[in-house]
Design a protein around this motif. Structure first.
Motif, PDB file in Angstrom:
ATOM      1  N   ILE A 162       0.832  -1.197   0.000  1.00  0.00           N
ATOM      2  CA  ILE A 162       0.000   0.000   0.000  1.00  0.00           C
ATOM      3  C   ILE A 162       0.875   1.259   0.000  1.00  0.00           C
ATOM      4  CG2 ILE A 162      -1.685   1.324   1.358  1.00  0.00           C
ATOM      5  CD1 ILE A 162      -2.936  -1.346   2.171  1.00  0.00           C
ATOM      6  N   ALA A 163       1.992   1.212   0.712  1.00  0.00           N
ATOM      7  CA  ALA A 163       2.912   2.353   0.709  1.00  0.00           C
ATOM      8  C   ALA A 163       3.486   2.580  -0.685  1.00  0.00           C
ATOM      9  CB  ALA A 163       4.037   2.117   1.715  1.00  0.00           C
ATOM     10  N   ILE A 164       3.784   1.487  -1.397  1.00  0.00           N
ATOM     11  CA  ILE A 164       4.295   1.609  -2.770  1.00  0.00           C
ATOM     12  C   ILE A 164       3.202   2.151  -3.685  1.00  0.00           C
ATOM     13  CG2 ILE A 164       5.130   0.308  -4.772  1.00  0.00           C
ATOM     14  CD1 ILE A 164       6.546  -1.575  -2.755  1.00  0.00           C
ATOM     15  N   LEU A 165       1.968   1.675  -3.490  1.00  0.00           N
ATOM     16  CA  LEU A 165       0.857   2.187  -4.291  1.00  0.00           C
ATOM     17  C   LEU A 165       0.691   3.693  -4.081  1.00  0.00           C
ATOM     18  CD1 LEU A 165      -1.580   1.825  -6.147  1.00  0.00           C
ATOM     19  CD2 LEU A 165      -2.930   1.153  -4.134  1.00  0.00           C
ATOM     20  N   LYS A 166       0.860   4.135  -2.849  1.00  0.00           N
ATOM     21  CA  LYS A 166       0.742   5.571  -2.564  1.00  0.00           C
ATOM     22  C   LYS A 166       1.816   6.353  -3.315  1.00  0.00           C
ATOM     23  CE  LYS A 166      -0.393   8.686   1.187  1.00  0.00           C
ATOM     24  NZ  LYS A 166      -0.745   8.777   2.623  1.00  0.00           N
ATOM     25  N   ARG A 167       3.029   5.814  -3.391  1.00  0.00           N
ATOM     26  CA  ARG A 167       4.102   6.464  -4.146  1.00  0.00           C
ATOM     27  C   ARG A 167       3.761   6.529  -5.633  1.00  0.00           C
ATOM     28  NH1 ARG A 167       9.098   3.254  -3.689  1.00  0.00           N
ATOM     29  NH2 ARG A 167       9.896   4.882  -5.075  1.00  0.00           N
ATOM     30  N   LYS A 168       3.135   5.481  -6.151  1.00  0.00           N
ATOM     31  CA  LYS A 168       2.726   5.480  -7.556  1.00  0.00           C
ATOM     32  C   LYS A 168       1.703   6.595  -7.824  1.00  0.00           C
ATOM     33  CE  LYS A 168       3.132   0.414  -8.040  1.00  0.00           C
ATOM     34  NZ  LYS A 168       2.355  -0.821  -8.288  1.00  0.00           N
ATOM     35  N   VAL A 169       0.735   6.725  -6.920  1.00  0.00           N
ATOM     36  CA  VAL A 169      -0.296   7.753  -7.081  1.00  0.00           C
ATOM     37  C   VAL A 169       0.319   9.144  -6.974  1.00  0.00           C
ATOM     38  CG1 VAL A 169      -2.403   8.714  -6.082  1.00  0.00           C
ATOM     39  CG2 VAL A 169      -2.145   6.233  -6.316  1.00  0.00           C
ATOM     40  N   GLU A 170       1.231   9.311  -6.022  1.00  0.00           N
ATOM     41  CA  GLU A 170       1.900  10.614  -5.867  1.00  0.00           C
ATOM     42  C   GLU A 170       2.725  10.966  -7.105  1.00  0.00           C
ATOM     43  OE1 GLU A 170       2.312  10.449  -0.981  1.00  0.00           O
ATOM     44  OE2 GLU A 170       4.014   9.897  -2.252  1.00  0.00           O
ATOM     45  N   ALA A 171       3.212   9.929  -7.825  1.00  0.00           N
ATOM     46  CA  ALA A 171       3.994  10.167  -9.047  1.00  0.00           C
ATOM     47  C   ALA A 171       3.106  10.495 -10.239  1.00  0.00           C
ATOM     48  CB  ALA A 171       4.863   8.943  -9.354  1.00  0.00           C
ATOM     49  N   GLY A 172       1.783  10.204 -10.118  1.00  0.00           N
ATOM     50  CA  GLY A 172       0.883  10.555 -11.214  1.00  0.00           C
ATOM     51  C   GLY A 172      -0.082   9.479 -11.664  1.00  0.00           C
ATOM     52  N   ALA A 173      -0.115   8.324 -10.988  1.00  0.00           N
ATOM     53  CA  ALA A 173      -1.060   7.265 -11.375  1.00  0.00           C
ATOM     54  C   ALA A 173      -2.492   7.725 -11.116  1.00  0.00           C
ATOM     55  CB  ALA A 173      -0.776   5.985 -10.600  1.00  0.00           C
ATOM     56  N   THR A 174      -3.388   7.369 -12.021  1.00  0.00           N
ATOM     57  CA  THR A 174      -4.783   7.813 -11.917  1.00  0.00           C
ATOM     58  C   THR A 174      -5.759   6.671 -11.655  1.00  0.00           C
ATOM     59  OG1 THR A 174      -4.909   7.673 -14.348  1.00  0.00           O
ATOM     60  CG2 THR A 174      -4.454   9.838 -13.383  1.00  0.00           C
ATOM     61  N   ARG A 175      -5.289   5.432 -11.699  1.00  0.00           N
ATOM     62  CA  ARG A 175      -6.143   4.265 -11.468  1.00  0.00           C
ATOM     63  C   ARG A 175      -5.255   3.104 -11.062  1.00  0.00           C
ATOM     64  NH1 ARG A 175      -7.494   3.915 -16.117  1.00  0.00           N
ATOM     65  NH2 ARG A 175      -9.671   4.575 -16.256  1.00  0.00           N
ATOM     66  N   ALA A 176      -5.779   2.236 -10.193  1.00  0.00           N
ATOM     67  CA  ALA A 176      -5.084   0.989  -9.861  1.00  0.00           C
ATOM     68  C   ALA A 176      -5.968  -0.184 -10.268  1.00  0.00           C
ATOM     69  CB  ALA A 176      -4.760   0.919  -8.378  1.00  0.00           C
ATOM     70  N   ILE A 177      -5.367  -1.172 -10.905  1.00  0.00           N
ATOM     71  CA  ILE A 177      -6.065  -2.396 -11.298  1.00  0.00           C
ATOM     72  C   ILE A 177      -5.487  -3.534 -10.467  1.00  0.00           C
ATOM     73  CG2 ILE A 177      -6.551  -3.996 -13.186  1.00  0.00           C
ATOM     74  CD1 ILE A 177      -6.019  -1.614 -15.107  1.00  0.00           C
ATOM     75  N   SER A 178      -6.351  -4.296  -9.823  1.00  0.00           N
ATOM     76  CA  SER A 178      -5.846  -5.301  -8.898  1.00  0.00           C
ATOM     77  C   SER A 178      -5.361  -6.555  -9.619  1.00  0.00           C
ATOM     78  CB  SER A 178      -6.937  -5.701  -7.890  1.00  0.00           C
ATOM     79  OG  SER A 178      -7.782  -6.701  -8.418  1.00  0.00           O
ATOM     80  N   GLN A 179      -4.413  -7.220  -8.975  1.00  0.00           N
ATOM     81  CA  GLN A 179      -4.093  -8.595  -9.326  1.00  0.00           C
ATOM     82  C   GLN A 179      -5.381  -9.401  -9.202  1.00  0.00           C
ATOM     83  OE1 GLN A 179      -2.676 -11.176 -10.732  1.00  0.00           O
ATOM     84  NE2 GLN A 179      -0.699 -11.045  -9.692  1.00  0.00           N
TER      85      GLN A 179
END
Length: 300
Positions: A162-179
């Motif tokens: 979840i911490a890595i996902l937060k870094r992705k969003v802070e870098a500019g990710a606009t959507r997450a798709i789950s495994q």
């Protein structure tokens, strides 16, 4: 699982992910699958890479063809594996020039596949957040990233993911798709933890229809996805009965999706395994219907 029947008025959205073609014949089969599912009006479609980026060129060519010949919105997969920053940046510029505005940014599996150690390219992007920052520096792309409800195989725990996902969003990710997953309770708890961490981008459930149970269970083990006993029981005794397996696969997957709809989820990403008829049937049971105008141009 609960089961929803009042789905007609819901604004449900789907997206489709396809296997990369390794040969010209597989490319024809892939295009047939895209053509079959296109009338359902997916929010976007994507084509993956093979392990270590082994199908990179065919994947890029397929995405460019989708832009040229269909009304679909392609999401181009892009990984950090086996390429320098300069090479990846060239690919991003090529996508932008081709009209692609959505990228699925991934670190990528190690060249040896799941279970082997990941080694960044010495001149490449070291992580997904780095890759996202590089993409955003080139163009205004929509960026989807991965999320892991049951923990990435290389991660010590879900909190780290979840911490890595937060870094992705802070870098500019606009959507997450789950495994992909089979336990909806675990997925819902994961989304609750993501929201509690202050992450507010859409978390889209990744859904895979199970046709060959043994293969799916083996891949799930490598990916860190649990396989409930009830799922194994549904396919028990059908090893040599592919026709019945197909029917059971559609029913099981539709049941999972209907339960997620009952829980408030409205968008779904199907890992199609290039099985277009099966996914089409599941979407039909969700209440989706073919659009009147074709999304794929038919040659005169």
């Amino acid at each position: 699982m609960r089961f929803s029947h009042n789905i007609g008025a819901l604004d449900l959205g789907v997206s489709f992910e396809f296997f990369p073609p390794k040969t010209e014949k597989m490319e024809e089969a892939l295009w047939a699958a895209i053509t079959r599912l296109a009338p359902l009006g997916p929010r976007f479609v994507s084509v993956t890479y093979g392990a270590g980026g082994s199908t990179r060129e065919r994947t890029h060519a397929t995405v460019a063809r989708i832009v040229r010949e269909t009304n679909l919105k392609p999401a181009a997969h892009l990984t950090c594996v086996g390429a320098s920053r300069a090479e990846i940046d060239d690919v991003v510029r090529g996508y932008y020039d081709a009209g692609v505005r959505h990228i699925v940014a991934l670190r990528g599996d190690p060249a040896g596949g799941l279970g082997t150690r990941y080694q960044p390219h010495p001149d490449g992007y070291a992580s997904t957040p780095d890759l996202i920052a590089g993409i955003k520096a080139i163009g205004d792309f929509e960026i989807s990233v991965s999320a892991y409800p049951e923990q990435h195989p290389e991660s010590p725990d879900v909190a780290t993911d979840i911490a890595i996902l937060k870094r992705k969003v802070e870098a500019g990710a606009t959507r997450a798709i789950s495994q992909f997953f089979f336990d909806n309770d675990k997925f819902e708890r994961y989304v609750d933890r993501v929201r509690a961490a202050g992450i507010d981008v859409p978390i889209v459930p990744g859904i895979v229809p199970v046709v060959n149970f043994e293969q799916s269970a083996s891949f799930a083990k490598k990916a860190g996805t649990s396989v409930p006993a009830w799922l194994a029981h549904r396919f028990e005794g059908l090893e040599n009965d592919p026709a019945t397996r197909q029917l059971v696969a559609a029913a099981v997957c539709a049941e999972q999706v209907m339960d997620l709809i009952d829980r408030g989820f409205r968008n779904f990403h199907f890992y199609t395994m290039n099985r277009a008829d099966l996914v089409y049937a599941i979407c039909h049971m969700m209440g989706l219907r073919a659009k009147t105008e074709p999304a794929v141009a038919v040659p005169a």
